[in-house]
Design an enzyme around this catalytic site. Structure first.
Site, mmCIF file in Angstrom:
data_model
loop_
_atom_site.group_PDB
_atom_site.id
_atom_site.type_symbol
_atom_site.label_atom_id
_atom_site.label_comp_id
_atom_site.label_asym_id
_atom_site.label_seq_id
_atom_site.Cartn_x
_atom_site.Cartn_y
_atom_site.Cartn_z
ATOM 1 N N ASP A 11 0.733 -0.989 -0.138
ATOM 2 C CA ASP A 11 0.029 -0.193 -0.030
ATOM 3 C C ASP A 11 0.888 1.403 -0.070
ATOM 4 O O ASP A 11 1.700 1.309 0.888
ATOM 5 C CB ASP A 11 -0.790 -0.085 1.037
ATOM 6 C CG ASP A 11 -2.004 0.975 1.225
ATOM 7 O OD1 ASP A 11 -2.075 1.802 0.129
ATOM 8 O OD2 ASP A 11 -2.903 0.956 1.991
ATOM 9 N N ASP A 105 -2.758 2.093 -6.195
ATOM 10 C CA ASP A 105 -1.695 2.132 -5.129
ATOM 11 C C ASP A 105 -1.547 1.156 -4.154
ATOM 12 O O ASP A 105 -1.043 1.071 -3.116
ATOM 13 C CB ASP A 105 -1.680 3.615 -4.327
ATOM 14 C CG ASP A 105 -3.204 3.527 -3.331
ATOM 15 O OD1 ASP A 105 -4.037 2.995 -4.095
ATOM 16 O OD2 ASP A 105 -3.163 4.268 -2.433
ATOM 17 N N GLU A 106 -2.340 0.086 -4.674
ATOM 18 C CA GLU A 106 -2.624 -1.132 -3.552
ATOM 19 C C GLU A 106 -2.589 -2.480 -4.443
ATOM 20 O O GLU A 106 -3.396 -2.519 -5.391
ATOM 21 C CB GLU A 106 -3.520 -0.979 -2.808
ATOM 22 C CG GLU A 106 -3.901 -1.858 -1.816
ATOM 23 C CD GLU A 106 -5.285 -1.632 -0.883
ATOM 24 O OE1 GLU A 106 -5.561 -2.526 -0.023
ATOM 25 O OE2 GLU A 106 -6.040 -0.660 -1.176
#
Length: 471
Positions: A11, A105-106
């Site tokens: 993350d 983003d993960e």
């Protein structure tokens, strides 16, 4: 459940805000809030400096401004964030063929499938190498969680924030989860959490002690049984490399309710163009066109039309969305519009024949096919993209050919510009015919601020500069 912590969850830390701070030296170490800046806007991401004031994602922007009045408030640059995300996902792909992106983003990574880890030591080493490589490649930091399941790996990465790594050994899951709030478990949102609280269950240990039968009685068979297993630390969901997209859509919430029918039609056509841009970028075409309208009283209407064959033709999607709009009463005003395409198929040459069968002329298809939507068309709510302005302007011209093109340009806070004399910079703010620009680049010292007329011919929209690799 695995015997070794070979499932990794990455993350990125305050991704949008961190990317803005990295690209704008004057904002480093200062509170930054990214999101919709209008009265109905919401926070997409807040930097850690802004979070100290209580600002968090999904918060109304007005509330964020009251909590942190001196923060920098910026419009998102999704194409910029997407380019960084692609770099990160490439690094994850080097670790394993099984990478499951959850957002820009993960992502989850199956380290065992990549042959890079089979025990705690090798998993930790892989996670640390990843963090180093992400920082070197993007200039940004990410937090890593390692565990024997996806659920626990995600919890671990949250504990690792910011810029850390946490490994949770398999076999310790129940001890870890027992004192935590029920909200830590996947699928337990505010409503379910409140329902459980009323039943006297606030911690994960309360769920485990209640038993499966009681949870099924409260939440239903599927949800109750799943929650009981998770409360005991059990999660056997695999890392899935690819998820088939079911639909592609875009929507905008307007600062002021729209009443003018012509303006509403323009916005629907603009959204259709943006939707097709995303559709083409994903390599799909689709058969069903969907229109979403949220009216002044918050009632939401959805209308759809299924074509004879899949399409990614902007004119086809525009016209279908327009037909759907005709069946919707917008008299009281519209606060949100959305256009989507579902029934997706991989793009093939056969799609062109399907369009022709649906009544689309060959000349029209040929005219629209060479005009792909620009990358910036995927930015929702930015309000200042040149492509969108051009779409609306052309629609206005079609209705009123004599109307002059608008003189004043819109400069969104945070967006990139370039000046013929001063070079690259970003918009700090605009209003009353003026635009303020700070001239600085990633890696430079904080730059000077200058003010120009909004129609200054030497000032043009610019491209985002890379965060790494410049002097």
């Amino acid at each position: 459940m695995r015997a070794a912590p070979t499932i990794l969850h990455l993350d990125m830390d305050a991704f949008f805000a961190a990317a803005e701070q990295a690209s704008k030296p004057s904002l480093r170490g200062k509170p930054v809030v990214v999101g919709g800046l209008g009265p109905r806007g919401v926070v997409a991401t807040a930097s850690y400096e802004a979070r100290r004031f209580g600002v968090h994602s999904a918060m109304p922007m007005g509330q964020a401004r009251r909590l942190a009045p001196n923060a920098a408030y910026l419009v998102p640059r999704f194409s910029f964030y997407r380019s960084i995300s692609e770099q990160v996902m490439e690094l994850l792909g080097r670790l394993s063929p099984l990478v499951e992106p959850l957002s820009l983003d993960e992502a989850f990574v199956d380290l065992e499938a990549g042959g890079v880890a089979d025990d705690s030591a090798s998993a930790r080493a892989a996670g640390e190498r990843l963090r180093v490589n992400i920082l070197a490649t993007t200039g940004l930091t990410g937090s890593v969680g390692l565990a024997g399941s996806k659920m626990i790996a995600k919890i671990a990465s949250e504990e690792a924030k910011p810029d850390g790594l946490v490994l949770i050994e398999p076999g310790t899951e129940r001890e870890l989860l027992a004192p935590r709030s029920v909200r830590i478990l996947p699928g337990v949102g505010p409503a379910t959490g409140e329902h459980l609280r009323r039943a006297g269950m606030t911690t994960v240990s309360d769920l485990a002690e209640a038993g499966e039968d009681e949870l099924v009685r409260l939440l239903g068979r599927a949800h109750g049984a799943s929650l009981y297993l998770m409360a005991q630390g059990y999660d056997d969901r695999p890392v899935v490399a690819e998820r088939d997209a079911k639909s592609v859509s875009v929507e905008d919430t307007f600062d002021v309710d729209l009443h003018d029918r012509v303006r509403i039609r323009f916005e629907v056509e603009r959204l259709a163009e943006r939707c097709v841009g995303r559709l083409r970028a994903s390599g799909h075409s689709g058969r069903t066109i969907v229109l979403k309208v949220r009216r002044f009283d918050f009632s939401t209407l959805t209308r759809s039309e299924t074509l004879r064959g899949p399409t990614d033709d902007p004119s086809v999607v525009r016209e279908a969305a327009g037909r759907l709009l005709e069946a919707v009463d917008t008299t009281g005003g519209v606060r949100l519009l959305g256009v989507g395409v579902s029934g997706l198929a991989d793009y093939t040459q056969e799609d062109l024949f399907a369009q022709a069968g649906a009544g689309v002329g060959a000349e029209e298809a040929a005219a629209s096919a060479p005009a792909p939507a620009p990358a910036s068309a995927s930015v929702e709510g930015a309000g200042g993209e040149a492509a969108e302005t051009a779409t609306v302007a052309s629609a206005v011209a079609a209705v009123a050919p004599e109307a002059p093109e608008p003189v004043q340009r819109h400069w969104a806070p945070g967006h990139d510009v370039r000046h013929a004399v001063y070079g690259a910079g970003w918009v700090q703010g605009s209003g009353v015919g003026r635009v303020t620009v700070r001239f600085e680049e990633p890696g430079s010292e904080p730059g000077r601020v200058r003010t120009f007329a909004v129609d200054d011919p030497e000032l043009e929209p610019g491209e985002a500069l890379p965060l790494v690799g410049r002097g």
